[in-house]
Design a protein around this motif. Structure first.
Motif, PDB file in Angstrom:
ATOM      1  N   LYS A 112     -11.163 -52.907  66.572  1.00  0.00           N
ATOM      2  CA  LYS A 112     -11.712 -51.529  67.869  1.00  0.00           C
ATOM      3  C   LYS A 112     -12.106 -50.313  67.238  1.00  0.00           C
ATOM      4  O   LYS A 112     -13.488 -50.123  66.941  1.00  0.00           O
ATOM      5  CB  LYS A 112     -11.432 -51.671  68.858  1.00  0.00           C
ATOM      6  N   ALA A 113     -11.162 -49.988  66.082  1.00  0.00           N
ATOM      7  CA  ALA A 113     -11.978 -48.540  65.241  1.00  0.00           C
ATOM      8  C   ALA A 113     -13.038 -48.721  64.653  1.00  0.00           C
ATOM      9  O   ALA A 113     -14.076 -48.312  64.083  1.00  0.00           O
ATOM     10  CB  ALA A 113     -10.454 -47.857  65.178  1.00  0.00           C
ATOM     11  N   ARG A 114     -12.873 -50.276  63.664  1.00  0.00           N
ATOM     12  CA  ARG A 114     -13.967 -49.969  62.724  1.00  0.00           C
ATOM     13  C   ARG A 114     -15.265 -50.431  63.039  1.00  0.00           C
ATOM     14  O   ARG A 114     -16.136 -50.553  62.632  1.00  0.00           O
ATOM     15  CB  ARG A 114     -12.799 -51.374  61.916  1.00  0.00           C
ATOM     16  N   ILE A 115     -14.903 -51.756  64.288  1.00  0.00           N
ATOM     17  CA  ILE A 115     -16.098 -52.062  64.761  1.00  0.00           C
ATOM     18  C   ILE A 115     -16.782 -50.667  65.087  1.00  0.00           C
ATOM     19  O   ILE A 115     -17.684 -50.729  64.985  1.00  0.00           O
ATOM     20  CB  ILE A 115     -15.678 -52.319  66.677  1.00  0.00           C
ATOM     21  N   ASP A 116     -16.593 -49.739  65.767  1.00  0.00           N
ATOM     22  CA  ASP A 116     -17.153 -48.372  66.652  1.00  0.00           C
ATOM     23  C   ASP A 116     -17.407 -47.790  64.545  1.00  0.00           C
ATOM     24  O   ASP A 116     -19.001 -47.308  65.178  1.00  0.00           O
ATOM     25  CB  ASP A 116     -16.161 -48.132  67.003  1.00  0.00           C
ATOM     26  N   GLU A 117     -16.609 -47.646  64.144  1.00  0.00           N
ATOM     27  CA  GLU A 117     -17.251 -47.087  63.322  1.00  0.00           C
ATOM     28  C   GLU A 117     -18.393 -48.077  61.984  1.00  0.00           C
ATOM     29  O   GLU A 117     -19.225 -47.400  61.813  1.00  0.00           O
ATOM     30  CB  GLU A 117     -15.767 -47.097  61.809  1.00  0.00           C
ATOM     31  N   ASN A 118     -18.157 -48.877  61.871  1.00  0.00           N
ATOM     32  CA  ASN A 118     -19.496 -49.950  61.751  1.00  0.00           C
ATOM     33  C   ASN A 118     -20.661 -50.100  62.792  1.00  0.00           C
ATOM     34  O   ASN A 118     -22.038 -50.044  62.308  1.00  0.00           O
ATOM     35  CB  ASN A 118     -19.070 -51.541  61.586  1.00  0.00           C
ATOM     36  N   THR A 119     -20.169 -49.656  63.474  1.00  0.00           N
ATOM     37  CA  THR A 119     -21.817 -49.287  64.826  1.00  0.00           C
ATOM     38  C   THR A 119     -22.521 -48.565  64.439  1.00  0.00           C
ATOM     39  O   THR A 119     -23.744 -48.302  64.479  1.00  0.00           O
ATOM     40  CB  THR A 119     -21.429 -49.517  66.275  1.00  0.00           C
ATOM     41  N   ALA A 120     -21.858 -47.463  64.113  1.00  0.00           N
ATOM     42  CA  ALA A 120     -22.317 -45.763  63.745  1.00  0.00           C
ATOM     43  C   ALA A 120     -22.448 -46.016  62.764  1.00  0.00           C
ATOM     44  O   ALA A 120     -24.496 -44.952  62.540  1.00  0.00           O
ATOM     45  CB  ALA A 120     -21.041 -45.053  63.778  1.00  0.00           C
ATOM     46  N   LEU A 121     -21.979 -46.508  61.815  1.00  0.00           N
ATOM     47  CA  LEU A 121     -23.187 -46.934  60.564  1.00  0.00           C
ATOM     48  C   LEU A 121     -24.128 -47.578  60.315  1.00  0.00           C
ATOM     49  O   LEU A 121     -25.095 -46.442  59.705  1.00  0.00           O
ATOM     50  CB  LEU A 121     -21.712 -47.613  59.091  1.00  0.00           C
ATOM     51  N   LYS A 122     -24.113 -48.535  60.762  1.00  0.00           N
ATOM     52  CA  LYS A 122     -25.239 -49.233  61.363  1.00  0.00           C
ATOM     53  C   LYS A 122     -26.488 -48.448  61.845  1.00  0.00           C
ATOM     54  O   LYS A 122     -27.516 -48.633  61.588  1.00  0.00           O
ATOM     55  CB  LYS A 122     -25.370 -50.805  61.749  1.00  0.00           C
ATOM     56  N   ALA A 123     -26.067 -47.394  63.053  1.00  0.00           N
ATOM     57  CA  ALA A 123     -27.061 -47.340  63.760  1.00  0.00           C
ATOM     58  C   ALA A 123     -28.096 -45.962  62.885  1.00  0.00           C
ATOM     59  O   ALA A 123     -28.480 -45.020  62.948  1.00  0.00           O
ATOM     60  CB  ALA A 123     -26.140 -46.690  65.670  1.00  0.00           C
ATOM     61  N   SER A 124     -26.623 -44.948  62.376  1.00  0.00           N
ATOM     62  CA  SER A 124     -27.065 -44.278  61.284  1.00  0.00           C
ATOM     63  C   SER A 124     -27.844 -44.956  59.800  1.00  0.00           C
ATOM     64  O   SER A 124     -28.910 -43.529  59.642  1.00  0.00           O
ATOM     65  CB  SER A 124     -25.978 -43.085  60.454  1.00  0.00           C
ATOM     66  N   LYS A 125     -28.006 -46.003  59.628  1.00  0.00           N
ATOM     67  CA  LYS A 125     -28.677 -46.276  58.517  1.00  0.00           C
ATOM     68  C   LYS A 125     -30.007 -46.493  59.577  1.00  0.00           C
ATOM     69  O   LYS A 125     -31.552 -46.224  58.007  1.00  0.00           O
ATOM     70  CB  LYS A 125     -28.060 -47.990  58.159  1.00  0.00           C
ATOM     71  N   LEU A 126     -30.428 -47.402  60.773  1.00  0.00           N
ATOM     72  CA  LEU A 126     -31.345 -47.285  61.326  1.00  0.00           C
ATOM     73  C   LEU A 126     -32.334 -46.539  61.895  1.00  0.00           C
ATOM     74  O   LEU A 126     -33.589 -45.802  61.650  1.00  0.00           O
ATOM     75  CB  LEU A 126     -31.472 -48.141  62.877  1.00  0.00           C
ATOM     76  N   LYS A 127     -31.494 -45.717  61.867  1.00  0.00           N
ATOM     77  CA  LYS A 127     -32.189 -43.700  61.845  1.00  0.00           C
ATOM     78  C   LYS A 127     -33.138 -43.169  60.634  1.00  0.00           C
ATOM     79  O   LYS A 127     -34.214 -42.546  60.871  1.00  0.00           O
ATOM     80  CB  LYS A 127     -31.388 -42.476  62.184  1.00  0.00           C
ATOM     81  N   LYS A 128     -32.897 -43.226  59.187  1.00  0.00           N
ATOM     82  CA  LYS A 128     -33.128 -43.320  58.624  1.00  0.00           C
ATOM     83  C   LYS A 128     -34.830 -43.551  58.077  1.00  0.00           C
ATOM     84  O   LYS A 128     -35.201 -44.655  58.103  1.00  0.00           O
ATOM     85  CB  LYS A 128     -32.898 -43.534  56.873  1.00  0.00           C
TER      86      LYS A 128
END
Length: 128
Positions: A112-128
């Motif tokens: 679950k921590a990895r899911i959160d980490e990957n989701t946050a990473l994907k969200a930060s890439k989409l903002k760029k």
């Protein structure tokens, strides 16, 4: 894995190569991952079972003396230092002894921590 096996292309094929003595533990690990990440795609990567959700999530594999749980994140491993101190650790990997029960609750927390980490990473890439 049993000697002389062909390259596997599915997790079920991989599971068929797992020695009978450790199959219940490996199946318990697989079920814990799938329970914590029901939307993750189950794949074979580098000849081991792996799970993808917004990128690679976790994986597992049977070694000669342990069951490897590949967390694929140094920062997640560091955040679980207290919980994993009894296990042998390598870069991005927790080695579960074959003669001990799989810590299902810990596996689920890490997934679950990895899911959160990957989701946050994907969200930060989409903002760029």
């Amino acid at each position: 894995m049993k000697k002389g096996t062909e390259k596997v292309t599915t997790v079920d094929q991989y599971m068929a190569t797992v020695p009978d003595a450790v199959l219940p533990a490996v199946e318990k690990l697989r079920q814990a991952i799938r329970s914590a990440a029901p939307k993750a795609e189950e794949v074979i990567s580098y000849q081991i079972p792996a799970y993808k959700y917004n990128g690679m999530l976790v994986g597992f594999g049977v070694a000669q003396n342990h069951i490897g749980f590949y967390v694929m994140s140094k920062s997640i491993l560091e955040s679980f230092t207290k919980d994993i101190q009894k296990y042998s650790i390598a870069t991005g990997t927790i080695r579960f002894p074959m003669d001990e029960p799989i810590p299902v609750a810990l596996v689920k927390k890490i997934v679950k921590a990895r899911i959160d980490e990957n989701t946050a990473l994907k969200a930060s890439k989409l903002k760029k």
